[in-house]
Scaffold this motif. Structure first.
Motif, PDB file in Angstrom:
ATOM      1  N   SER A 108       9.392  -0.906  13.084  1.00 54.45           N
ATOM      2  CA  SER A 108       9.378  -0.625  11.648  1.00 54.45           C
ATOM      3  C   SER A 108       8.672   0.707  11.436  1.00 54.45           C
ATOM      4  O   SER A 108       7.461   0.832  11.691  1.00 54.45           O
ATOM      5  CB  SER A 108       8.634  -1.735  10.885  1.00 54.45           C
ATOM      6  N   LEU A 134       6.991   1.963  19.288  1.00 50.25           N
ATOM      7  CA  LEU A 134       7.532   3.066  18.495  1.00 50.25           C
ATOM      8  C   LEU A 134       7.232   4.414  19.147  1.00 50.25           C
ATOM      9  O   LEU A 134       8.042   5.351  19.082  1.00 50.25           O
ATOM     10  CB  LEU A 134       6.960   3.023  17.080  1.00 50.25           C
ATOM     11  N   HIS A 135       6.089   4.526  19.778  1.00 46.81           N
ATOM     12  CA  HIS A 135       5.762   5.751  20.503  1.00 46.81           C
ATOM     13  C   HIS A 135       6.684   5.936  21.703  1.00 46.81           C
ATOM     14  O   HIS A 135       7.024   7.063  22.081  1.00 46.81           O
ATOM     15  CB  HIS A 135       4.295   5.728  20.953  1.00 46.81           C
ATOM     16  N   ASP A 195       3.358  -3.227  18.802  1.00 50.11           N
ATOM     17  CA  ASP A 195       4.516  -2.722  18.058  1.00 50.11           C
ATOM     18  C   ASP A 195       4.449  -1.204  17.893  1.00 50.11           C
ATOM     19  O   ASP A 195       5.453  -0.495  18.039  1.00 50.11           O
ATOM     20  CB  ASP A 195       4.579  -3.375  16.677  1.00 50.11           C
ATOM     21  N   ASN A 196       3.252  -0.711  17.604  1.00 51.56           N
ATOM     22  CA  ASN A 196       3.080   0.725  17.412  1.00 51.56           C
ATOM     23  C   ASN A 196       3.311   1.479  18.729  1.00 51.56           C
ATOM     24  O   ASN A 196       3.904   2.561  18.748  1.00 51.56           O
ATOM     25  CB  ASN A 196       1.676   1.023  16.884  1.00 51.56           C
ATOM     26  N   ASP A 218       5.349   1.116   9.700  1.00 49.82           N
ATOM     27  CA  ASP A 218       4.134   0.712  10.400  1.00 49.82           C
ATOM     28  C   ASP A 218       3.735   1.707  11.492  1.00 49.82           C
ATOM     29  O   ASP A 218       2.742   1.503  12.204  1.00 49.82           O
ATOM     30  CB  ASP A 218       4.330  -0.668  11.060  1.00 49.82           C
ATOM     31  N   PHE A 219       4.516   2.810  11.620  1.00 48.06           N
ATOM     32  CA  PHE A 219       4.231   3.786  12.675  1.00 48.06           C
ATOM     33  C   PHE A 219       3.012   4.624  12.316  1.00 48.06           C
ATOM     34  O   PHE A 219       2.940   5.241  11.257  1.00 48.06           O
ATOM     35  CB  PHE A 219       5.440   4.693  12.882  1.00 48.06           C
ATOM     36  N   ILE A 220       2.049   4.626  13.186  1.00 49.77           N
ATOM     37  CA  ILE A 220       0.853   5.459  13.036  1.00 49.77           C
ATOM     38  C   ILE A 220       0.705   6.261  14.322  1.00 49.77           C
ATOM     39  O   ILE A 220       0.403   5.690  15.381  1.00 49.77           O
ATOM     40  CB  ILE A 220      -0.416   4.607  12.805  1.00 49.77           C
ATOM     41  N   TYR A 221       0.956   7.562  14.231  1.00 48.18           N
ATOM     42  CA  TYR A 221       0.898   8.371  15.446  1.00 48.18           C
ATOM     43  C   TYR A 221      -0.509   8.389  16.021  1.00 48.18           C
ATOM     44  O   TYR A 221      -1.486   8.651  15.322  1.00 48.18           O
ATOM     45  CB  TYR A 221       1.356   9.796  15.182  1.00 48.18           C
ATOM     46  N   LYS A 222      -0.587   8.096  17.311  1.00 51.37           N
ATOM     47  CA  LYS A 222      -1.865   8.120  18.026  1.00 51.37           C
ATOM     48  C   LYS A 222      -1.650   8.802  19.370  1.00 51.37           C
ATOM     49  O   LYS A 222      -0.898   8.303  20.218  1.00 51.37           O
ATOM     50  CB  LYS A 222      -2.404   6.710  18.237  1.00 51.37           C
ATOM     51  N   LYS A 277      -0.073  -5.796  16.563  1.00 50.07           N
ATOM     52  CA  LYS A 277       0.155  -4.606  15.740  1.00 50.07           C
ATOM     53  C   LYS A 277       0.164  -3.345  16.600  1.00 50.07           C
ATOM     54  O   LYS A 277       1.028  -2.473  16.446  1.00 50.07           O
ATOM     55  CB  LYS A 277      -0.938  -4.500  14.675  1.00 50.07           C
ATOM     56  N   GLU A 278      -0.783  -3.262  17.530  1.00 50.03           N
ATOM     57  CA  GLU A 278      -0.838  -2.092  18.385  1.00 50.03           C
ATOM     58  C   GLU A 278       0.296  -2.103  19.415  1.00 50.03           C
ATOM     59  O   GLU A 278       0.794  -1.054  19.817  1.00 50.03           O
ATOM     60  CB  GLU A 278      -2.201  -2.028  19.095  1.00 50.03           C
TER      61      GLU A 278
END
Length: 444
Positions: free
Chosen positions: A213, A86-87, A82-83, A216-220, A79-80
């Motif tokens: 996706s 996206l970053h 994939d995220n 599922d994007f969570i900005y960090k 999951k991380e």
């Protein structure tokens, strides 16, 4: 994640093929443009440092993607991973906007400052078109980094092969058949990279381990920092290489004029193909190091480092012998018309002297790649700064101007600076890996 020696071979061999193919973009452009004369070849030589900056920052973000995503894959956190990917895409968009605007606005004054006065019109003609395709340059480099992180080198190879073959056919059509000259070379490159980008997007829709996706994007900010901690130093390394190229062009203009820049431009395109072999091995080392760091298998990092250097050096020694023997014939690729035949002897000398450059390159690039895989991009940057901006420039200036050896002095300066820089990188990386193995997480 298994035997590090097997991992080096499994990832490196397809990556070597892929990156050699990718390097053919510049090489093919150089060969076809050489037919237009030494002024045209020199013109794309003045634009090349700017291209290296764009490609370097993009490749740096790709290296950051490889290091960060592979660590999450190694720790089984998909999951991380994939995220993080996206970053990487977010950074791709930002970089594209910045570089496209800055370069297109300031291209002419930059080229004039670099000493491109006699070839400024040709340089502008080539550069304006090339940098309109900045999005394709950036996206392809960062996408390759994501694919490498998941060990998907086959798709990387296919994409690069497709682009290189397409460029090979489009170049003569646009340069000669449509009579567009250097502008045609730029158009062919942009079209090729654009179609490669479309192919990569198609694959990412569902045929890769990493998935995109937006829901599922969570900005960090942590992920941005992790990517940039490797990406920025790696990108700055290419900036240093660009500054090196700009400085060497200036020295060559002083000691031998346009001919010297043309020899360096054409010859270095061939050198770049050979260089991608250790670079490809080093790129694979980034992924292997990152995965083993995530899994806390520190002993594998040392094995990977030593084996990759031996593997790369073996290939380079064989190639160097062959290039030294075949140098007069290779030179014809850049001196096959009446407008460039005067470069033949100079090009042969360049190719033979740079055989010494290759021998130390695996030592330096693999050692720097280990630092990148460990997330220590600053260490890698310091090595590049010492090697490029200090050693190679100083030795080139001393040999070419102070000792009055002309352009031959520049070639020997590049060789000696690279050799000393590579030895420094190797010693530093060995000390760091030893501390990492002995003190575990304290040095992660």
């Amino acid at each position: 994640m298994g035997d590090p020696k097997k991992a080096v071979l499994k990832l490196s061999i397809p990556m070597i093929i892929a990156m050699i193919i990718n390097s053919l973009y510049a090489f093919i452009d150089g060969v076809w443009v050489a037919g237009l004369g030494d002024a045209s070849l020199a013109a794309i030589g003045f634009v090349n440092p700017l291209y290296l900056i764009v490609f370097g920052v993009s490749n740096g973000i790709g290296a950051g993607a490889t290091a960060v995503i592979s660590r999450y894959i190694g720790s089984k956190n998909k999951k991380e991973a994939d995220n993080a990917a996206l970053h990487v895409i977010l950074l791709t968009i930002i970089i594209t906007i910045i570089f496209t605007a800055l370069i297109l606005i300031f291209l002419k004054p930059i080229l004039l400052t670099m000493g491109a006065g006699p070839t400024i019109n040709l340089g502008m003609e080539y550069g304006n078109i090339l940098f309109l395709g900045t999005i394709f340059i950036v996206f392809s480099a960062t996408a390759y980094g994501i694919l490498r992180a998941e060990g998907n080198v086959i798709k990387t190879t296919y994409a690069m092969l497709f682009g290189a073959i397409l460029n090979m056919f489009l170049d003569p059509i646009f340069i000669y058949y449509l009579d567009l000259g250097v502008a045609g070379a730029a158009i062919a490159t942009v079209i090729s990279m654009g179609l490669v980008s479309l192919l990569l997007l198609y694959w990412f829709k569902g045929d890769t381990y990493i998935k995109f996706s937006l829901k599922d994007f969570i900005y960090k900010s942590k992920l941005i920092k992790e990517i940039l901690s490797v990406g920025l130093p790696a990108g700055v390394e290419f900036f240093l290489i660009s500054v090196l190229a700009i400085t060497l062009n200036a020295i060559l203009m002083i000691v031998s004029g346009v001919d010297g820049v043309a020899v360096y431009t054409g010859g270095w395109r061939f050198v770049a193909i050979v260089m991608v072999i250790p670079i490809a091995i080093g790129t694979s080392v980034i992924a292997i190091t990152g995965a083993n760091l995530g899994a806390k298998r520190y002993e594998n990092i040392d094995i990977t480092h030593s084996y990759a250097i031996k593997f790369g050096t073996l290939i380079i020694v064989i190639l160097s012998i062959a290039i030294f023997i075949l140098a007069p014939y290779i030179s014809y690729l850049f001196a096959y018309t009446p407008g460039s035949e005067n470069l033949l002897g100079q090009m042969t000398d360049f190719l033979r002297i740079t055989c010494l450059f290759y021998l130390f390159f695996p030592l330096g690039v693999v050692s720097s790649s280990v630092f990148q895989g460990l997330g220590k991009g600053l260490n890698s940057l310091i090595i590049a700064f010492i090697r490029a901006l200090i050693l190679q420039i100083v030795f080139s200036y001393v040999f070419a101007i102070v000792l009055n050896l002309g352009q031959t002095g520049v070639w020997y300066g590049i060789v000696l600076g690279n050799a000393i820089g590579a030895i420094i990188a190797y010693i530093w990386s060995k000390i760091y890996i030893s501390k990492l193995s002995n003190e575990d997480e304290k040095f992660c």
